[in-house]
Design a protein around this motif. Structure first.
Motif, PDB file in Angstrom:
ATOM      1  N   UNK A   1     -94.036  52.426   7.425  1.00 26.84           N
ATOM      2  CA  UNK A   1     -94.696  53.466   6.633  1.00 26.84           C
ATOM      3  C   UNK A   1     -94.485  54.838   7.229  1.00 26.84           C
ATOM      4  N   UNK A   2     -94.551  54.950   8.554  1.00 25.89           N
ATOM      5  CA  UNK A   2     -94.349  56.230   9.229  1.00 25.89           C
ATOM      6  C   UNK A   2     -93.493  56.018  10.468  1.00 25.89           C
ATOM      7  N   UNK A   3     -92.675  57.027  10.761  1.00 24.99           N
ATOM      8  CA  UNK A   3     -91.906  57.061  11.998  1.00 24.99           C
ATOM      9  C   UNK A   3     -92.199  58.397  12.686  1.00 24.99           C
ATOM     10  N   UNK A   4     -92.689  58.325  13.913  1.00 28.30           N
ATOM     11  CA  UNK A   4     -92.981  59.534  14.687  1.00 28.30           C
ATOM     12  C   UNK A   4     -92.123  59.551  15.935  1.00 28.30           C
ATOM     13  N   UNK A   5     -91.878  60.752  16.438  1.00 24.02           N
ATOM     14  CA  UNK A   5     -91.049  60.929  17.626  1.00 24.02           C
ATOM     15  C   UNK A   5     -91.677  61.992  18.519  1.00 24.02           C
ATOM     16  N   UNK A   6     -91.512  61.867  19.837  1.00 24.39           N
ATOM     17  CA  UNK A   6     -92.113  62.838  20.766  1.00 24.39           C
ATOM     18  C   UNK A   6     -91.076  63.893  21.152  1.00 24.39           C
ATOM     19  N   UNK A   7     -90.514  64.535  20.143  1.00 23.62           N
ATOM     20  CA  UNK A   7     -89.442  65.507  20.353  1.00 23.62           C
ATOM     21  C   UNK A   7     -89.437  66.458  19.161  1.00 23.62           C
ATOM     22  N   UNK A   8     -89.103  67.737  19.366  1.00 28.83           N
ATOM     23  CA  UNK A   8     -89.038  68.673  18.231  1.00 28.83           C
ATOM     24  C   UNK A   8     -88.085  68.187  17.142  1.00 28.83           C
ATOM     25  N   UNK A   9     -88.528  68.338  15.889  1.00 30.26           N
ATOM     26  CA  UNK A   9     -87.729  67.930  14.742  1.00 30.26           C
ATOM     27  C   UNK A   9     -87.267  69.129  13.919  1.00 30.26           C
ATOM     28  N   UNK A  10     -87.340  70.310  14.501  1.00 30.93           N
ATOM     29  CA  UNK A  10     -86.858  71.511  13.818  1.00 30.93           C
ATOM     30  C   UNK A  10     -86.351  72.487  14.871  1.00 30.93           C
ATOM     31  N   UNK A  11     -85.566  73.439  14.442  1.00 29.14           N
ATOM     32  CA  UNK A  11     -84.964  74.407  15.353  1.00 29.14           C
ATOM     33  C   UNK A  11     -85.647  75.767  15.243  1.00 29.14           C
TER      34      UNK A  11
END
Length: 282
Positions: free
Chosen positions: A70-80
């Motif tokens: 349902x959701x995928x999260x990451x511990x890293x910036x996903x935009x510049x």
């Protein structure tokens, strides 16, 4: 995967490390945080390259195998930062730029000056996002920019990972969190000392702190008590623990228990989702 596979009660948390290291980890959780504690049902560590198989390929295969998610999260910036993502053929400089995000960042900086807050370093739209600048203004402490020398390779890897997932399902999206800031919020909401929580990475105290955090989350009803094997894995491994906290935020987001992105942010402006366990529902 079938069409629109990310539509169940399973959540993935990714702790992303460099593509040439073996410190990437993934945690899979399941449940409804508004009804029951979240269960840890999968934990993968040391996801590095193996022979001719790239680490990204292994990571994608894990997510494919564990889907639907349902959701995928990451511990890293996903935009510049705005200057990095800019496609203008000529650069007028930050103070003359007509980019709305850059203008907003400069306005935040001026607001801090008017309030008498001393900035140790000027804002830089080449390495910072709006979220970074707001944290500096609010906390009065300089935080590592999203696009520092350490973070830029991870940001690139995370954005490539997002595009890889789009090949599996066009509707898939990876959301961003920060383990350190998520733990700070969680500790505040469940009555732990933030100074104690910060030691979760330390060599001499880390295992004990991670054990205590897991027990507190279980005690407060956010996590189901893990079996001995998984508990040992997440307390002995910083990488697995960070993946778990990232997956926990994914589950909390699904239940509406995270801070929402402000309406004044543009679609391309990055946002870091953090837990808000004190939210009350009518």
């Amino acid at each position: 995967m079938a069409a629109n596979p990310y539509c169940s009660d399973k959540f993935a948390g990714i702790h992303l490390a460099g593509s040439n290291s073996s410190r990437t980890a993934v945690a899979i959780l399941r449940g409804d945080p508004l009804k029951n504690p979240l269960d840890i049902i999968g934990l993968y560590e040391k996801i590095g390259s193996f022979g001719k198989l790239f680490s990204d390929d292994r990571l994608i295969e894990i997510l494919r195998h564990e889907g639907p998610l349902k959701q995928i999260f990451i511990d890293c910036p996903m935009s510049q930062p705005p200057c990095v993502s800019c496609s203008r053929p000529r650069c007028p400089g930050a103070t003359s730029c007509d980019d709305i995000s850059v203008a907003y960042m400069l306005a935040l900086s001026e607001k801090a000056k008017l309030q008498g807050r001393r900035k140790k370093r000027p804002i830089n739209p080449q390495s910072q996002r709006i979220w970074d600048v707001e944290r500096v203004v609010e906390d009065r402490v300089f935080h590592e920019p999203s696009y520092s020398a350490n973070m830029a390779p991870l940001v690139t890897r995370a954005l490539v990972l997002q595009r890889r997932l789009k090949m599996i399902d066009e509707n898939s999206k990876i959301y961003e969190t920060s383990v350190d800031k998520a733990l700070s919020k969680i500790s505040s909401d469940i009555g732990l000392k933030p100074s104690h929580v910060k030691a979760y990475k330390s060599f001499d105290q880390g295992v004990k702190v991670r054990q205590g955090l897991i027990k507190s989350l279980v005690c407060h009803g956010w996590l189901s008590e893990p079996n001995h094997e998984i508990e040992t894995q997440i307390t002995k491994s910083i990488d697995a623990f960070q993946a778990l906290i990232t997956g926990l935020v994914a589950g909390l987001y699904s239940g509406g228990l995270t801070q929402e992105k402000p309406s004044e942010y543009l679609a391309e402006d990055g946002w870091v989702y953090l837990p808000e366990l004190s939210i009350e529902f009518s």
